[in-house]
Design an enzyme around this catalytic site. Structure first.
Site, mmCIF file in Angstrom:
data_model
loop_
_atom_site.group_PDB
_atom_site.id
_atom_site.type_symbol
_atom_site.label_atom_id
_atom_site.label_comp_id
_atom_site.label_asym_id
_atom_site.label_seq_id
_atom_site.Cartn_x
_atom_site.Cartn_y
_atom_site.Cartn_z
ATOM 1 N N ASN A 89 45.416 40.506 30.346
ATOM 2 C CA ASN A 89 45.636 40.710 31.786
ATOM 3 C C ASN A 89 44.379 40.483 32.628
ATOM 4 O O ASN A 89 44.489 40.026 33.764
ATOM 5 C CB ASN A 89 46.159 42.135 32.010
ATOM 6 N N SER A 141 49.757 33.118 36.618
ATOM 7 C CA SER A 141 49.859 33.315 38.067
ATOM 8 C C SER A 141 50.708 32.173 38.602
ATOM 9 O O SER A 141 50.720 31.072 38.018
ATOM 10 C CB SER A 141 48.475 33.238 38.710
ATOM 11 N N TYR A 153 40.762 28.787 39.550
ATOM 12 C CA TYR A 153 41.770 29.775 39.129
ATOM 13 C C TYR A 153 43.075 29.083 38.699
ATOM 14 O O TYR A 153 43.644 29.413 37.649
ATOM 15 C CB TYR A 153 42.001 30.710 40.304
ATOM 16 N N LYS A 157 44.699 29.244 35.011
ATOM 17 C CA LYS A 157 46.043 29.789 34.795
ATOM 18 C C LYS A 157 46.986 28.721 34.209
ATOM 19 O O LYS A 157 47.885 29.051 33.441
ATOM 20 C CB LYS A 157 46.603 30.371 36.101
HETATM 21 N N1 LIG Z 1 47.080 40.483 42.402
HETATM 22 C C1 LIG Z 1 47.686 39.305 42.482
HETATM 23 O O1 LIG Z 1 48.165 38.872 43.562
HETATM 24 C C2 LIG Z 1 47.857 38.460 41.272
HETATM 25 C C3 LIG Z 1 48.723 37.351 41.335
HETATM 26 C C4 LIG Z 1 48.889 36.551 40.219
HETATM 27 C C5 LIG Z 1 48.218 36.850 39.043
HETATM 28 N N2 LIG Z 1 47.377 37.924 39.010
HETATM 29 C C6 LIG Z 1 46.682 38.171 37.728
HETATM 30 O O2 LIG Z 1 46.964 39.487 37.297
HETATM 31 C C7 LIG Z 1 45.858 39.978 36.532
HETATM 32 C C8 LIG Z 1 45.407 41.328 37.088
HETATM 33 O O3 LIG Z 1 45.023 41.155 38.445
HETATM 34 P P1 LIG Z 1 44.822 42.368 39.462
HETATM 35 O O4 LIG Z 1 45.325 41.911 40.782
HETATM 36 O O5 LIG Z 1 45.349 43.624 38.866
HETATM 37 O O6 LIG Z 1 43.230 42.411 39.530
HETATM 38 P P2 LIG Z 1 42.228 43.656 39.775
HETATM 39 O O7 LIG Z 1 40.974 43.042 40.270
HETATM 40 O O8 LIG Z 1 42.891 44.718 40.588
HETATM 41 O O9 LIG Z 1 42.015 44.211 38.305
HETATM 42 C C9 LIG Z 1 41.442 43.385 37.313
HETATM 43 C C10 LIG Z 1 40.728 44.255 36.295
HETATM 44 O O10 LIG Z 1 40.136 43.376 35.339
HETATM 45 C C11 LIG Z 1 38.815 43.814 35.076
HETATM 46 N N3 LIG Z 1 37.996 42.684 34.620
HETATM 47 C C12 LIG Z 1 37.555 41.639 35.363
HETATM 48 N N4 LIG Z 1 36.808 40.830 34.606
HETATM 49 C C13 LIG Z 1 36.776 41.366 33.366
HETATM 50 C C14 LIG Z 1 36.149 41.008 32.138
HETATM 51 N N5 LIG Z 1 35.378 39.914 32.058
HETATM 52 N N6 LIG Z 1 36.322 41.792 31.059
HETATM 53 C C15 LIG Z 1 37.075 42.913 31.149
HETATM 54 N N7 LIG Z 1 37.682 43.325 32.270
HETATM 55 C C16 LIG Z 1 37.533 42.548 33.366
HETATM 56 C C17 LIG Z 1 38.329 44.390 36.392
HETATM 57 O O11 LIG Z 1 37.234 45.277 36.191
HETATM 58 C C18 LIG Z 1 39.584 45.065 36.915
HETATM 59 O O12 LIG Z 1 39.675 46.409 36.482
HETATM 60 C C19 LIG Z 1 44.797 38.883 36.604
HETATM 61 O O13 LIG Z 1 44.875 38.063 35.465
HETATM 62 C C20 LIG Z 1 45.185 38.100 37.835
HETATM 63 O O14 LIG Z 1 44.722 36.776 37.783
HETATM 64 C C21 LIG Z 1 47.181 38.736 40.084
#
Ligand SMILES: NC(=O)c1ccc[n+]([C@@H]2O[C@H](COP(=O)([O-])OP(=O)(O)OC[C@H]3O[C@@H](n4cnc5c(N)ncnc54)[C@H](O)[C@@H]3O)[C@@H](O)[C@H]2O)c1
Length: 247
Positions: A89, A141, A153, A157
């Protein structure tokens, strides 16, 4: 209680979508590894799971580093003796147009979003092969379809989709399902902190058949489907959690 006695690792589960996934897995009986590079949120999430009556360990690590990815897997095995579910994730964004994108912004995003999923899968797979059982769920994503300002990104993805399909073909004979969930815009800090958040939110509502932003729980529900035996004959698939928006 679909996950009674099952062991799950969720990367980046200190907050956002990962936190929602790890909590829901625990509520349905899983023994969880909360892992994140942020020590404070990692430990806080594990504490919340335990306070909620679940079993959790917190492992701080950067999944883009091979030694950390290996250590997350080994410490989970030391604690629980097996790994049934891996949710890749953790992800980051560093948006800009191609002409302004620094090499470092490309490398960091690809290293976390794609290489991190590769490393965690690589170190987990031998245990799943040995068990002849496993579920790998990758968080892609909607951006894998292409998004202006997100060449790094979107490419990472799209790579996740390739990784998912390749691993599903390699590991299927060991009854390991590998699938991906592709969320659209989802209300987490990653988006709330974006400088154009309000504008992005308005565009999202206008362009999405179901006119709202996604919630972490929407994504977690799809992840739990792939992590469970409800989807045991589905592999190499991509489930879009986008409110009906594609492209
Ligand atoms: N929020 C969105 O709109 C969205 C949309 C599509 C996909 N995503 C994907 O969902 C996933 C979660 O996103 P989110 O919105 O919850 O992000 P977020 O920033 O709220 O949380 C991400 C977490 O990952 C941790 N992290 C970052 N880099 C890291 C690393 N190198 N090693 C370990 N931990 C690490 C961060 O500390 C954070 O706690 C991601 O893969 C993101 O690309 C998010």
């Amino acid at each position: 209680m679909r996950f009674q006695g099952k062991v799950a690792i969720v990367t980046g589960s200190g907050k956002g979508i990962g936190k929602s996934i790890v909590k829901k897995l625990s509520q349905e009986g899983a023994l969880v590894t909360v892992t994140d590079m942020n020590k404070e949120t990692c430990e806080e999430t594990a504490k919340e799971v335990i306070q909620g009556g679940g079993k959790a360990i917190a492992i701080v690590g950067d999944i883009s580093k091979a030694e950390d990815a290996r250590s997350i897997v080994e410490k989970t095995i030391e604690s629980y003796g097996r790994i049934d579910i891996l949710v890749n994730n953790a992800g980051i964004i560093k948006d800009s147009r191609i002409t302004e994108m620094e090499e470092d912004d490309w490398d960091k995003v690809v290293d976390v979003c794609l290489k991190g999923a590769f490393l965690c899968s690589k170190y987990t797979a031998p245990y799943m092969i040995e068990q002849n059982y496993g579920k790998i769920v990758n968080i892609a994503s909607r951006s894998y379809l292409g998004n202006p300002g997100q060449a790094n990104y979107s490419s990472a993805k799209a790579g996740i989709v390739g990784l998912t399909r390749s691993l599903s073909k390699e590991l299927g004979k060991n009854y390991i399902n590998v699938n991906a969930v592709a969320p659209g815009l989802t209300e987490t800090d990653a988006i709330r902190n974006h400088p154009k958040y309000e504008k992005i939110k308005e565009i999202q509502k206008k362009d999405t058949p179901i006119p709202r932003i996604g919630l972490p729980e929407d994504v977690a529900n799809a992840v739990l489907f792939f992590a469970s035996d409800d989807s045991s004959y589905i592999s190499g698939d991509i489930l879009h959690v986008t409110g009906g928006r594609f492209g």
